[in-house]
Design a protein around this motif. Structure first.
Motif, mmCIF file in Angstrom:
data_model
loop_
_atom_site.group_PDB
_atom_site.id
_atom_site.type_symbol
_atom_site.label_atom_id
_atom_site.label_comp_id
_atom_site.label_asym_id
_atom_site.label_seq_id
_atom_site.Cartn_x
_atom_site.Cartn_y
_atom_site.Cartn_z
ATOM 1 N N CYS A 1 -3.383 -28.779 -27.459
ATOM 2 C CA CYS A 1 -2.381 -29.438 -26.634
ATOM 3 C C CYS A 1 -1.115 -29.581 -27.463
ATOM 4 C CB CYS A 1 -2.864 -30.812 -26.167
ATOM 5 S SG CYS A 1 -1.570 -31.744 -25.296
ATOM 6 N N ALA A 2 -0.037 -28.958 -27.020
ATOM 7 C CA ALA A 2 1.208 -28.996 -27.783
ATOM 8 C C ALA A 2 1.748 -30.418 -27.905
ATOM 9 C CB ALA A 2 2.248 -28.089 -27.122
ATOM 10 N N ARG A 3 1.603 -31.209 -26.859
ATOM 11 C CA ARG A 3 2.159 -32.559 -26.905
ATOM 12 C C ARG A 3 1.332 -33.488 -27.789
ATOM 13 N NH1 ARG A 3 6.079 -33.975 -23.924
ATOM 14 N NH2 ARG A 3 5.630 -32.504 -22.235
ATOM 15 N N CYS A 4 0.022 -33.425 -27.665
ATOM 16 C CA CYS A 4 -0.844 -34.328 -28.429
ATOM 17 C C CYS A 4 -1.018 -33.899 -29.882
ATOM 18 C CB CYS A 4 -2.227 -34.416 -27.774
ATOM 19 S SG CYS A 4 -2.243 -35.222 -26.155
ATOM 20 N N GLN A 5 -0.854 -32.608 -30.169
ATOM 21 C CA GLN A 5 -1.162 -32.111 -31.505
ATOM 22 C C GLN A 5 0.033 -31.565 -32.274
ATOM 23 O OE1 GLN A 5 -4.909 -29.986 -29.584
ATOM 24 N NE2 GLN A 5 -5.014 -29.749 -31.802
ATOM 25 N N ASN A 6 1.148 -31.301 -31.571
ATOM 26 C CA ASN A 6 2.262 -30.648 -32.276
ATOM 27 C C ASN A 6 3.618 -31.132 -31.785
ATOM 28 O OD1 ASN A 6 2.872 -28.737 -34.380
ATOM 29 N ND2 ASN A 6 3.627 -27.323 -32.818
ATOM 30 N N GLU A 7 3.706 -32.409 -31.389
ATOM 31 C CA GLU A 7 4.968 -33.027 -30.986
ATOM 32 C C GLU A 7 5.685 -32.239 -29.896
ATOM 33 O OE1 GLU A 7 6.989 -33.264 -34.752
ATOM 34 O OE2 GLU A 7 6.066 -35.195 -35.220
ATOM 35 N N GLY A 8 4.915 -31.630 -28.996
ATOM 36 C CA GLY A 8 5.490 -30.907 -27.873
ATOM 37 C C GLY A 8 5.925 -29.493 -28.173
ATOM 38 N N ARG A 9 5.802 -29.061 -29.419
ATOM 39 C CA ARG A 9 6.218 -27.702 -29.783
ATOM 40 C C ARG A 9 5.081 -26.716 -29.550
ATOM 41 N NH1 ARG A 9 7.779 -30.680 -34.220
ATOM 42 N NH2 ARG A 9 6.163 -29.688 -35.492
ATOM 43 N N ILE A 10 5.409 -25.569 -28.966
ATOM 44 C CA ILE A 10 4.422 -24.526 -28.699
ATOM 45 C C ILE A 10 4.321 -23.615 -29.917
ATOM 46 C CG2 ILE A 10 3.839 -22.540 -27.253
ATOM 47 C CD1 ILE A 10 5.268 -23.931 -24.961
ATOM 48 N N LEU A 11 3.121 -23.377 -30.364
ATOM 49 C CA LEU A 11 2.884 -22.496 -31.504
ATOM 50 C C LEU A 11 3.006 -21.044 -31.068
ATOM 51 C CD1 LEU A 11 -0.202 -24.402 -32.921
ATOM 52 C CD2 LEU A 11 2.129 -24.460 -33.827
ATOM 53 N N ALA A 12 3.589 -20.212 -31.898
ATOM 54 C CA ALA A 12 3.825 -18.815 -31.540
ATOM 55 C C ALA A 12 2.519 -18.058 -31.446
ATOM 56 C CB ALA A 12 4.744 -18.152 -32.555
ATOM 57 N N ASP A 13 2.304 -17.418 -30.318
ATOM 58 C CA ASP A 13 1.203 -16.480 -30.156
ATOM 59 C C ASP A 13 1.714 -15.120 -30.608
ATOM 60 O OD1 ASP A 13 0.002 -14.221 -28.365
ATOM 61 O OD2 ASP A 13 -1.484 -15.805 -28.340
ATOM 62 N N ARG A 14 1.047 -14.503 -31.577
ATOM 63 C CA ARG A 14 1.590 -13.301 -32.199
ATOM 64 C C ARG A 14 1.947 -12.213 -31.192
ATOM 65 N NH1 ARG A 14 -1.951 -12.285 -37.705
ATOM 66 N NH2 ARG A 14 -1.434 -14.258 -38.725
ATOM 67 N N SER A 15 1.010 -11.895 -30.292
ATOM 68 C CA SER A 15 1.244 -10.782 -29.375
ATOM 69 C C SER A 15 2.326 -11.129 -28.358
ATOM 70 C CB SER A 15 -0.055 -10.396 -28.672
ATOM 71 O OG SER A 15 -0.603 -11.510 -27.997
ATOM 72 N N LEU A 16 2.254 -12.325 -27.767
ATOM 73 C CA LEU A 16 3.214 -12.680 -26.726
ATOM 74 C C LEU A 16 4.600 -12.951 -27.304
ATOM 75 C CD1 LEU A 16 1.141 -14.964 -24.328
ATOM 76 C CD2 LEU A 16 1.992 -12.660 -23.901
ATOM 77 N N SER A 17 4.675 -13.619 -28.460
ATOM 78 C CA SER A 17 5.990 -13.932 -29.016
ATOM 79 C C SER A 17 6.713 -12.665 -29.452
ATOM 80 C CB SER A 17 5.866 -14.908 -30.188
ATOM 81 O OG SER A 17 5.059 -14.383 -31.209
ATOM 82 N N ARG A 18 5.950 -11.655 -29.921
ATOM 83 C CA ARG A 18 6.573 -10.376 -30.262
ATOM 84 C C ARG A 18 7.136 -9.714 -29.003
ATOM 85 N NH1 ARG A 18 2.104 -8.594 -33.338
ATOM 86 N NH2 ARG A 18 2.349 -9.161 -35.526
ATOM 87 N N LEU A 19 6.380 -9.798 -27.913
ATOM 88 C CA LEU A 19 6.780 -9.149 -26.667
ATOM 89 C C LEU A 19 7.988 -9.843 -26.049
ATOM 90 C CD1 LEU A 19 6.144 -7.089 -24.397
ATOM 91 C CD2 LEU A 19 4.654 -8.832 -23.391
#
Length: 300
Positions: A266-284
């Motif tokens: 959960c980005a909000r509960c675990q990373n202050e609302g920030r989305i972690l980069a997914d390698r394949s999707l973020s490259r695309l």
């Protein structure tokens, strides 16, 4: 892959059925499942099971005198208990190995194209210990030892939790659940944690594993069917729940895909609302990749 709570369930049900029982035969039906050549399977006939235990994610039968049968289920391996003899002649395609007792037969099944489950037949405790990756017991580890092991190397929390050389019996599913309940990002580095975060992680790890161990024992009173040993449980908080609402804040569960593995958080509960980069999707997507939940909602 069956993890600590699942393996403990198997061990408890196997103790009920095989402790003190005489082995009739040990057989391997698949060419690749048996990883040892000495002692031979025939040497286990007429021997008695004196104990069962876990080494990491391995199930160990202790057999008199100083003999051991060791199963590693890997990703797709599952146990089936049959009170009737095996029907027909197994081809090794699904049924890959079996231990026959006078009261029933334990069958190792693996419904997968690539067979990864293994069976080791061992003589001597030194040879048995050689199979142990060396990870500490997550249920009994104290604060000081946990902090020392955790910060020995600077690695991501996801990797350190699932490394069998560090912690014993935790895999992809329960590591996601542990990190969610600890409120920590799977990509946080171990040496960046302060003392309170380390202790919070240890508490979440032990509470999560103990809770699910007890829950599985209660919910599955008989010998578990293959479908009951799964990494995707409807009552999990995050694992296997990509896109579904977080049970705490309601935000959509996110994921990181790496090869055949998926990390959910959960980005909000675990990373202050920030989305972690997914390698394949973020490259695309490049510049279109959302960095926060607010950006994700705007793009939706």
């Amino acid at each position: 892959m069956p993890e600590l709570p699942d393996i403990e369930l198997y061990l408890e049900r196997l103790r009920e059925r095989t402790m003190g029982e005489r082995i009739v035969s040990v057989r391997a039906f698949n060419l690749f499942v048996l990883r040892t050549y000495s002692p031979a399977p025939a040497e286990f006939a007429d021997r008695t099971v004196t104990g069962l235990r876990r080494i990491g994610k391995r199930v160990v039968f202790e057999v008199e005198p100083d003999l051991y049968i060791v199963f590693h289920l890997m990703i797709a391996g599952r146990f089936v208990w049959q009170t009737k003899p095996l029907e027909g002649r197994p081809t090794g395609k699904v049924q890959t190995a079996a231990i026959a007792f006078e009261s029933g037969t334990l069958v190792l099944q693996e419904v997968a194209t690539k067979k990864r489950a293994s069976l080791h037949l061992i003589q001597g405790v030194a040879n048995l210990n050689a199979l142990d990756p060396g990870g500490i017991d997550p249920l009994s580890v104290g604060s000081e030892e946990f902090a020392r092991v955790l910060q020995r190397e600077n690695r991501t929390l996801k990797r350190i939790l699932t490394d069998p050389r560090t912690l014993s019996g935790i895999g992809n599913a329960y590591s996601d659940e542990i990190l969610f309940h600890a409120g920590l990002s799977p990509l946080r580095l171990t040496q960046a944690l302060d003392g309170s975060e380390i202790e919070r992680l240890r508490g979440a790890m032990q509470e999560t594993l103990v809770k699910w161990r007890a829950r599985l024992q209660e919910e599955i009173p008989g010998f578990p069917k293959p479908g009951q040993i799964t990494a995707f449980r409807p009552d999990f908080a995050v694992h296997g729940r990509f896109g579904l609402p977080c049970p705490v804040c309601g935000s959509p569960i996110q994921r990181i895909v790496h090869g055949d593995h998926e990390t959910n958080y959960c980005a909000r509960c675990q990373n202050e609302g920030r989305i972690l980069a997914d390698r394949s999707l973020s490259r695309l997507l490049k510049d279109d990749w959302p960095r926060t939940l607010d950006e994700l909602e705007e793009k939706g």
